[in-house]
Design a protein around this motif. Structure first.
Motif, PDB file in Angstrom:
ATOM      1  N   PRO A 102       0.909  -1.412   0.107  1.00 13.02           N
ATOM      2  CA  PRO A 102      -0.142  -0.010  -0.138  1.00 13.02           C
ATOM      3  C   PRO A 102       0.860   1.188   0.026  1.00 13.02           C
ATOM      4  O   PRO A 102       0.241   2.405  -0.502  1.00 13.02           O
ATOM      5  CB  PRO A 102      -1.014  -0.177   1.143  1.00 13.02           C
ATOM      6  N   ALA A 103       2.125   1.191   0.367  1.00 16.54           N
ATOM      7  CA  ALA A 103       2.841   2.374   0.516  1.00 16.54           C
ATOM      8  C   ALA A 103       3.384   3.005  -1.125  1.00 16.54           C
ATOM      9  O   ALA A 103       3.586   3.971  -1.225  1.00 16.54           O
ATOM     10  CB  ALA A 103       4.322   2.178   1.344  1.00 16.54           C
ATOM     11  N   TRP A 104       3.205   2.048  -1.951  1.00 16.39           N
ATOM     12  CA  TRP A 104       3.716   2.411  -3.112  1.00 16.39           C
ATOM     13  C   TRP A 104       2.371   2.602  -4.412  1.00 16.39           C
ATOM     14  O   TRP A 104       2.367   2.823  -5.243  1.00 16.39           O
ATOM     15  CB  TRP A 104       4.762   1.430  -3.762  1.00 16.39           C
ATOM     16  N   ARG A 105       1.137   2.548  -3.543  1.00 17.00           N
ATOM     17  CA  ARG A 105      -0.189   2.814  -4.431  1.00 17.00           C
ATOM     18  C   ARG A 105      -0.172   4.136  -5.106  1.00 17.00           C
ATOM     19  O   ARG A 105       0.524   5.003  -4.377  1.00 17.00           O
ATOM     20  CB  ARG A 105      -1.234   2.553  -3.667  1.00 17.00           C
ATOM     21  N   ASN A 106      -0.967   4.135  -6.366  1.00 13.09           N
ATOM     22  CA  ASN A 106      -0.703   5.557  -6.918  1.00 13.09           C
ATOM     23  C   ASN A 106       0.607   6.224  -7.387  1.00 13.09           C
ATOM     24  O   ASN A 106       0.727   7.324  -7.298  1.00 13.09           O
ATOM     25  CB  ASN A 106      -1.844   6.351  -6.001  1.00 13.09           C
ATOM     26  N   GLN A 107       1.421   5.268  -7.388  1.00 18.55           N
ATOM     27  CA  GLN A 107       2.826   5.839  -7.970  1.00 18.55           C
ATOM     28  C   GLN A 107       3.126   5.696  -9.400  1.00 18.55           C
ATOM     29  O   GLN A 107       4.089   5.935 -10.192  1.00 18.55           O
ATOM     30  CB  GLN A 107       3.970   5.014  -7.560  1.00 18.55           C
ATOM     31  N   GLY A 108       1.867   5.568 -10.177  1.00 16.90           N
ATOM     32  CA  GLY A 108       1.981   5.349 -11.647  1.00 16.90           C
ATOM     33  C   GLY A 108       2.133   4.194 -12.117  1.00 16.90           C
ATOM     34  O   GLY A 108       2.471   3.065 -11.802  1.00 16.90           O
ATOM     35  N   ALA A 109       1.839   4.165 -13.505  1.00 16.11           N
ATOM     36  CA  ALA A 109       1.622   3.009 -14.338  1.00 16.11           C
ATOM     37  C   ALA A 109       3.084   2.267 -14.523  1.00 16.11           C
ATOM     38  O   ALA A 109       3.460   1.130 -14.558  1.00 16.11           O
ATOM     39  CB  ALA A 109       0.944   3.058 -15.651  1.00 16.11           C
TER      40      ALA A 109
END
Length: 163
Positions: A102-109
């Protein structure tokens, strides 16, 4: 009316609020670049040095097992590099999820795809993969099938008070 000398002195004095704002912006940009481009994590540069050092040590000494543990996930890249050059069993331990962290979610495709590819390479190439919980074991086995899923074992992050 201000004299030319007063204007010159004023021009040489920094606007502290502007400098602070600029510095804050640069620091935010540096954090974003580090988090977004240092895939799988900010320890990527360290892992390259660690892999070279491990290869150097393995030329002089014999080990029965190579163990890598994450976080940082870059530790597993060391195992990947060493495993390609040395014939030594490798246990890759995941204390936390890599792809589904979850710490790296929404970091891009780009980051998402790179993490998926790197994790898959580690899981496929490692002799065994250990995870810290039954939930992680299920999650990893669902993502990888067949002989790869069979390599996944649980090693809990705990200890027995009776030992």
């Amino acid at each position: 009316m201000k004299t030319v000398e007063q204007l010159r002195r004023r021009a040489k004095q920094p606007d502290h609020a502007a400098v602070s704002g600029l510095l804050l912006g640069v620091m935010r940009m540096a954090r974003w670049v580090r988090a977004s481009l240092a895939i799988p994590d900010p320890e990527l540069i360290w892992s390259a040095k660690a892999a070279m050092q491990a290869m150097h040590v393995l030329k002089r000494e014999h080990f029965d097992l190579l163990v890598t543990a994450s976080y940082p996930y870059s530790c597993h890249l060391v195992g990947l590099a060493v495993g390609r050059r040395q014939k030594i069993p490798w246990l890759a331990h995941f204390a936390d999820p890599w792809v589904q962290d979850p710490a790296w979610r929404n970091q891009g495709a780009l980051r998402s795809v790179a993490d998926q590819v790197a994790e898959a390479r580690v899981v496929r190439k490692a002799t065994r993969v250990s995870v810290a919980s039954p939930g992680m074991a299920r999650m990893m086995r669902d993502r990888y099938s067949g002989s790869v899923a069979a390599k996944i074992i649980e090693i809990h992050n705990s200890f027995d008070l009776d030992d």
